[in-house]
Design a protein around this motif. Structure first.
Motif, PDB file in Angstrom:
ATOM      1  N   ALA A  72       0.828  -1.211   0.000  1.00 37.65           N
ATOM      2  CA  ALA A  72       0.000   0.000   0.000  1.00 37.65           C
ATOM      3  C   ALA A  72       0.862   1.261   0.000  1.00 37.65           C
ATOM      4  O   ALA A  72       0.486   2.275  -0.585  1.00 37.65           O
ATOM      5  N   LEU A  73       2.022   1.204   0.636  1.00 33.77           N
ATOM      6  CA  LEU A  73       2.856   2.402   0.754  1.00 33.77           C
ATOM      7  C   LEU A  73       3.470   2.787  -0.599  1.00 33.77           C
ATOM      8  O   LEU A  73       3.070   3.747  -1.221  1.00 33.77           O
ATOM      9  N   SER A  74       4.419   1.979  -1.034  1.00 30.06           N
ATOM     10  CA  SER A  74       5.083   2.329  -2.287  1.00 30.06           C
ATOM     11  C   SER A  74       5.952   1.176  -2.755  1.00 30.06           C
ATOM     12  O   SER A  74       6.483   0.418  -1.948  1.00 30.06           O
ATOM     13  N   ALA A  75       6.128   1.087  -4.062  1.00 32.68           N
ATOM     14  CA  ALA A  75       7.001   0.049  -4.608  1.00 32.68           C
ATOM     15  C   ALA A  75       8.458   0.348  -4.282  1.00 32.68           C
ATOM     16  O   ALA A  75       9.310  -0.516  -4.375  1.00 32.68           O
TER      17      ALA A  75
ATOM     18  N   ILE B 285       6.110  -5.800  -7.808  1.00 29.15           N
ATOM     19  CA  ILE B 285       5.478  -6.665  -8.812  1.00 29.15           C
ATOM     20  C   ILE B 285       3.989  -6.352  -8.968  1.00 29.15           C
ATOM     21  O   ILE B 285       3.451  -6.409 -10.061  1.00 29.15           O
ATOM     22  N   VAL B 286       3.325  -5.997  -7.878  1.00 29.67           N
ATOM     23  CA  VAL B 286       1.864  -5.821  -7.937  1.00 29.67           C
ATOM     24  C   VAL B 286       1.421  -4.365  -8.109  1.00 29.67           C
ATOM     25  O   VAL B 286       0.223  -4.084  -8.171  1.00 29.67           O
ATOM     26  N   GLN B 287       2.389  -3.444  -8.201  1.00 24.04           N
ATOM     27  CA  GLN B 287       2.028  -2.024  -8.205  1.00 24.04           C
ATOM     28  C   GLN B 287       1.024  -1.617  -9.277  1.00 24.04           C
ATOM     29  O   GLN B 287       0.188  -0.754  -9.069  1.00 24.04           O
ATOM     30  N   ASN B 288       1.082  -2.235 -10.462  1.00 25.81           N
ATOM     31  CA  ASN B 288       0.172  -1.822 -11.539  1.00 25.81           C
ATOM     32  C   ASN B 288      -1.101  -2.655 -11.609  1.00 25.81           C
ATOM     33  O   ASN B 288      -1.871  -2.532 -12.559  1.00 25.81           O
ATOM     34  N   GLU B 289      -1.323  -3.501 -10.615  1.00 25.39           N
ATOM     35  CA  GLU B 289      -2.527  -4.338 -10.603  1.00 25.39           C
ATOM     36  C   GLU B 289      -3.693  -3.577  -9.957  1.00 25.39           C
ATOM     37  O   GLU B 289      -3.495  -2.537  -9.323  1.00 25.39           O
TER      38      GLU B 289
ATOM     39  N   THR C 197       6.724 -10.620 -17.658  1.00 24.78           N
ATOM     40  CA  THR C 197       6.120  -9.362 -17.175  1.00 24.78           C
ATOM     41  C   THR C 197       5.721  -9.526 -15.709  1.00 24.78           C
ATOM     42  O   THR C 197       5.574 -10.653 -15.216  1.00 24.78           O
ATOM     43  N   ASN C 198       5.498  -8.380 -15.063  1.00 26.74           N
ATOM     44  CA  ASN C 198       5.026  -8.420 -13.675  1.00 26.74           C
ATOM     45  C   ASN C 198       3.624  -9.019 -13.587  1.00 26.74           C
ATOM     46  O   ASN C 198       3.273  -9.685 -12.617  1.00 26.74           O
TER      47      ASN C 198
END
Lengths: 107, 226
Positions: free
Chosen positions: A27-30, B89-93, B122-123
């Motif tokens: 939730a915070l940041s990648a 890995i999940v940031q764009n989901e 790909t992620n």
């Protein structure tokens, strides 16, 4: 018997706390990074807390240090630990431990 | 083969290792007179074996709510590391997939994901693989807990099922003792837990965990200074 309200309160708080831990960095940041030092300390958590469940269950069985009645539990724990060290198997450790304790206490 | 299916299949070799632990969880729940609904609900909404086992044990001893929850969360702190690894890995989901991915973070799913990390193009593919492995993990865990619960209701009392808790923790602990420092921390915690055992509401457990972690910090700092 575990009281119902007490049970659900614990489960609800544990569920909220656990998903907060699991989801926090997602939730915070990648870009959130955990330092190597913190990672190293985290690997000690099992060693810091699990013996606190094991030791009293073995030595304070029946609510007090009881070297006569509790002795078989100590022996079983040592044997199960040795077995676990070599096999790394939960099944072997728990299965052997329960069977050995049954034999010690019932034969 | 779709990434979901590959993920599911990759978890299969690891799954047998989860079964005994799940069975102990179910057996201990039955031994603590928890209903089937209570057992399954806890499994579904907490989904963290060691913390659940610790919580049932503590609740059985009427420990304070703060102690039960704090102990479970200390045990689960390691998920922070997995969450950090999963985060990029999940940031764009979608929010839903992020939530499910976070909810399913376990030692096993993290291990499977890490082992296959270099094979994803790909992620998105990585997330699909991860969710497939999580589904397998969830099915095996829930089934083994249910099987253990049924067994626990029929098992004879002479089997001393309460002892399955320390035995399971031995099985969890020993593989983590990588060198003498870990062994020293474990022995330190064992002794401290016995000394603090009489503290009310099982607060000695939290004190032991904090002192054990402080001892680990001390031991590892000493090494860095040399």
């Amino acid at each position: 018997m575990i009281p119902l309200g007490y049970y659900w309160l614990n489960v609800a708080l544990l569920a909220v706390g656990t998903i907060s831990i699991r989801g926090s960095i997602i939730a915070l940041s990648a870009r959130t990074k955990i330092s190597e030092r913190v990672k190293q300390i985290f690997t000690f958590i099992p060693a810091a807390i699990l013996p606190a469940f094991i030791a009293p269950a073995v030595f304070y069985h029946q609510g007090q240090v009881e070297m006569v009645m509790g002795k078989e539990r100590v022996v079983v724990l040592v044997l199960a630990s040795v077995l676990c060290w070599f096999t790394r198997s939960t099944l072997a450790t728990v299965g052997f431990g329960l069977a050995a304790l049954y034999l010690f206490t019932n034969l | 083969m779709s990434p979901y299916r590959r993920g599911f299949k990759s978890m299969l070799p690891i799954a047998p290792g989860i079964i005994p632990f799940g069975a102990v969880m179910g057996t201990v729940s039955a031994d603590a007179h928890l209903s089937f609904f209570q057992t399954v609900s806890m499994n579904l909404i907490v989904f963290a074996g060691a913390a659940q086992l610790a919580a049932v044990d503590l609740m059985n001893h009427q420990a304070a709510v703060l102690v039960v929850v704090a102990t479970g969360l200390i045990i689960n702190l390691r998920f922070l590391l997995y969450s950090a690894a999963l985060s990029p890995i999940v940031q764009n989901e979608s929010f839903f997939k992020k939530f499910i991915s976070a909810f399913c973070v376990t030692d096993q799913s993290y291990a499977v994901m890490t082992a296959e990390q270099d094979k994803f193009k790909t992620n998105h593919e990585a997330v699909q693989f991860y969710l497939g492995s999580c589904l397998c993990m969830m099915i095996v865990w829930q089934s083994s807990v249910v099987a253990g619960y049924i067994f626990g209701n029929f098992a004879p009392k002479s089997l001393s099922l309460d002892y399955a808790i320390p035995l399971s923790f031995v099985a969890l602990l020993i593989p983590t003792l990588k060198n003498s420092k870990y062994v020293m921390v474990a022995l330190f915690s064992a002794v401290v837990s016995l000394l603090l055992y009489k503290l009310p509401f099982k607060t000695g457990l939290i004190a032991t965990a904090i002192l054990g972690i402080c001892f680990a910090i001390f031991l590892t700092r000493k090494k860095a200074a040399k």
